[in-house]
Design an enzyme around this catalytic site. Structure first.
Site, PDB file in Angstrom:
ATOM      1  N   CYS A   1      -2.464   8.653   3.761  1.00  0.00           N
ATOM      2  CA  CYS A   1      -2.303   8.241   2.364  1.00  0.00           C
ATOM      3  C   CYS A   1      -3.533   8.545   1.533  1.00  0.00           C
ATOM      4  O   CYS A   1      -3.442   8.716   0.318  1.00  0.00           O
ATOM      5  CB  CYS A   1      -1.951   6.759   2.274  1.00  0.00           C
ATOM      6  SG  CYS A   1      -3.165   5.676   3.073  1.00  0.00           S
TER       7      CYS A   1
ATOM      8  N   GLU B 269       0.872  -1.171   0.000  1.00  0.00           N
ATOM      9  CA  GLU B 269       0.000   0.000   0.000  1.00  0.00           C
ATOM     10  C   GLU B 269       0.906   1.216   0.000  1.00  0.00           C
ATOM     11  O   GLU B 269       1.601   1.493   0.977  1.00  0.00           O
ATOM     12  CB  GLU B 269      -0.921  -0.016   1.225  1.00  0.00           C
ATOM     13  CG  GLU B 269      -2.167   0.838   1.035  1.00  0.00           C
ATOM     14  CD  GLU B 269      -2.109   2.165   1.731  1.00  0.00           C
ATOM     15  OE1 GLU B 269      -1.362   3.040   1.257  1.00  0.00           O
ATOM     16  OE2 GLU B 269      -2.801   2.319   2.733  1.00  0.00           O
TER      17      GLU B 269
END
Length: 517
Positions: free
Chosen positions: A281, A247
């Site tokens: 993020c 990720e």
């Protein structure tokens, strides 16, 4: 808060100690060992020896431990929040709403859903050769899972990935960031108090070399971090032929159409660009607003941002925005803002480092921006919001997709059907309409990158636990003779019959009626 992390291995006298600092004040809050590759190898041996016993407990046995940990989190809520806030510099409420709430939900979710997501599946096949046989697909734990976590969310995106891996029956070695390791060590204490068997969950503290050693010892790696580092992790995992889930970066766009609820859009823009000081993020990192509502939107966002209280967190309600966590990230934010200024952007709020002590950058609003600027193309990962005027939805979609990243995006419009139609055209792993980021709290919904720059693999949903397993196919033959009809010796009659049956099943003509073209 000042302490020294407990030793995760017996050979720690040989380890260098790393000081852990509160990034909001510069105060040293603890020390952790910088584990060597040999010490990591010892952790892996212990984890591998403990894993079969943990797997043998079964889903319900493991769930009992996870549910006890869910209660432990809530019983120790203030201690957990204070630890997170001290090592990250984030506001008390940021730690409470994102980290504590997520962790408690995740323990319950995976305890409940692991048996369902990983249950044996009965498979039906069209193959003639397996008619009358029982076909089963099952999921077995990989073994020892390595998790390399980031510094921005030490519970959610570091320890949080360990929860489904444990629920699946794996042992886990977590390598947290050396900047924010204290939460991981606290979670290890909690799991031990809740009855997790020894060595099933181990924390490998240290710098980059420790993470590399973890990668070289485990059977699968889960990494969250920068795209540049993620590429290196992926290459090493490929060399070892182990699965990797990555990720990585995000540059999440927000689209505000002319018919949007401007007040709602402005509230979301400020909150989700400044939450955790922008170090998320899936933060809103760039904003595209249709011309008819652009000035109104900018005015509202500017006023709301100017009203934010930034400072050292000191318990509930003390500040809205805390400090940044990672010193080099402050340099990146400053570079992006200065690059925008040099290229003609205007700073309406903030734009400076702020306090001299700790690691700070002011909540910042930029306008008159374009896609030649770093703040619109590179991941800033800080408390900035660049806002760009656009003419229509088509331009917004084109610009939103003009990025190497594709993690999340959001669309604001009063026409939900139109918003969904636009969302379906955006190349991102997750898109929200009239909302942002809360999709992450729906653990049933997969979350991952829609472009290579944002990574490969998913967390959450059925794929978020199956990735920690190996698939095993079972075929059980219950009724059968001594020899199957297709076996030796061959003869022309049976071959001809098989040819015609094969042609019929595949909707072709009998072989004898075919001609070569």
């Amino acid at each position: 808060m000042s302490n020294t992390a407990h030793a995760p291995t017996d050979t720690l006298p040989n380890s260098e100690m790393i000081a852990v600092e509160n990034p909001a004040t510069g105060e040293i809050i603890g020390h952790i060992p910088d584990l060597t590759p040999e010490q990591v190898a010892d952790l892996a041996r212990r984890a591998r020896a403990a894993q079969p016993g943990w797997e043998a407990l079964g889903y319900h046995g493991r769930a009992r431990v996870l549910r006890r940990m869910q209660r432990w989190l809530m019983d120790n809520a203030d201690r957990v929040i204070t630890t997170i806030s001290a090592e990250t510099g984030k506001a008390y409420e940021d730690a409470q709403m994102a980290e504590l709430a997520y962790g408690a939900q995740a323990f319950g979710f995976w305890a409940e859903n692991a048996p369902k997501y990983l249950a044996d599946e009965k498979i039906r096949s069209s193959s003639l050769f397996v008619k009358g046989k029982r076909l089963t697909l099952r999921y077995r734990p990989i073994g020892v899972v390595g998790v390399i976590g980031p510094w921005n969310y030490p519970l959610v995106n570091s320890f949080g990935d360990c929860i489904p891996a444990l629920a699946a029956g794996n042992s886990v070695i977590l390598k947290p960031s050396e900047y924010t390791p204290m939460t991981s060590l606290l979670m290890a204490d909690g799991l031990a108090a809740c009855g997790l068997p020894d060595d099933v969950f181990l924390v490998a503290t240290g710098r980059g070399a420790t993470g590399a050693a973890v990668l070289d010892e485990v059977d699968m790696i889960m990494f969250t971090g920068s795209t540049a580092t993620g590429r290196k992790v992926g290459i090493r995992a490929a060399e070892r032929l182990i699965p990797a889930s990555l990720e990585l970066g995000g540059k999440d766009p927000m689209i505000v159409l002319a018919d949007a609820d401007v007040e709602r859009a402005a509230n979301h823009a400020v909150y989700y660009s400044m939450f955790n000081c922008g170090q998320t993020c899936i933060s809103i990192e760039r904003c595209y607003v249709e011309a008819p509502v652009y000035d109104d939107f900018v005015a509202r966002v500017t006023a709301k941002t100017r009203a934010l209280r930034q400072g050292v967190p000191n318990g509930p309600g003390s500040v809205d925005v805390g400090s940044m966590t990672f010193p080099p990230q402050v340099e990146i934010v400053e570079r992006h803002v200065e690059d925008a200024r040099q290229r003609g952007a205007r700073v309406l709020v903030g734009g400076h480092r702020g306090r001299a002590d700790g690691h700070w950058f002011e909540p910042t609003i930029l306008v008159d921006v374009d896609h030649d600027m770093a703040c619109m193309r590179e991941e800033t990962f800080g408390p900035t919001l660049p806002i760009m005027r656009i003419t229509d939805a088509d331009e917004a979609i084109r610009l939103a997709n003009d990025s190497e990243y594709g993690l999340c995006a959001s669309v604001f419009t009063r026409d939900a059907a139109r918003g969904e139609a636009i969302a379906r055209q955006i190349k991102a792993g997750s898109v929200t309409v009239n909302d942002a980021l809360v999709n992450y709290t729906a653990l049933e919904l997969p979350m991952g990158g829609g472009k290579p720059g944002s990574g490969v693999g998913y967390r959450h949903g059925v794929g978020g636990i199956r990735k920690y397993c190996r698939q095993q196919s079972l075929l059980i033959s219950r009724i059968h003779g001594h020899r199957d009809v297709h076996m030796h010796p061959y003869n022309a009659t049976r071959t001809g019959l098989f040819t015609r049956v094969l042609a019929l099943l595949n909707r072709g003509l009998p072989a004898r009626s075919r001609r070569a073209d």
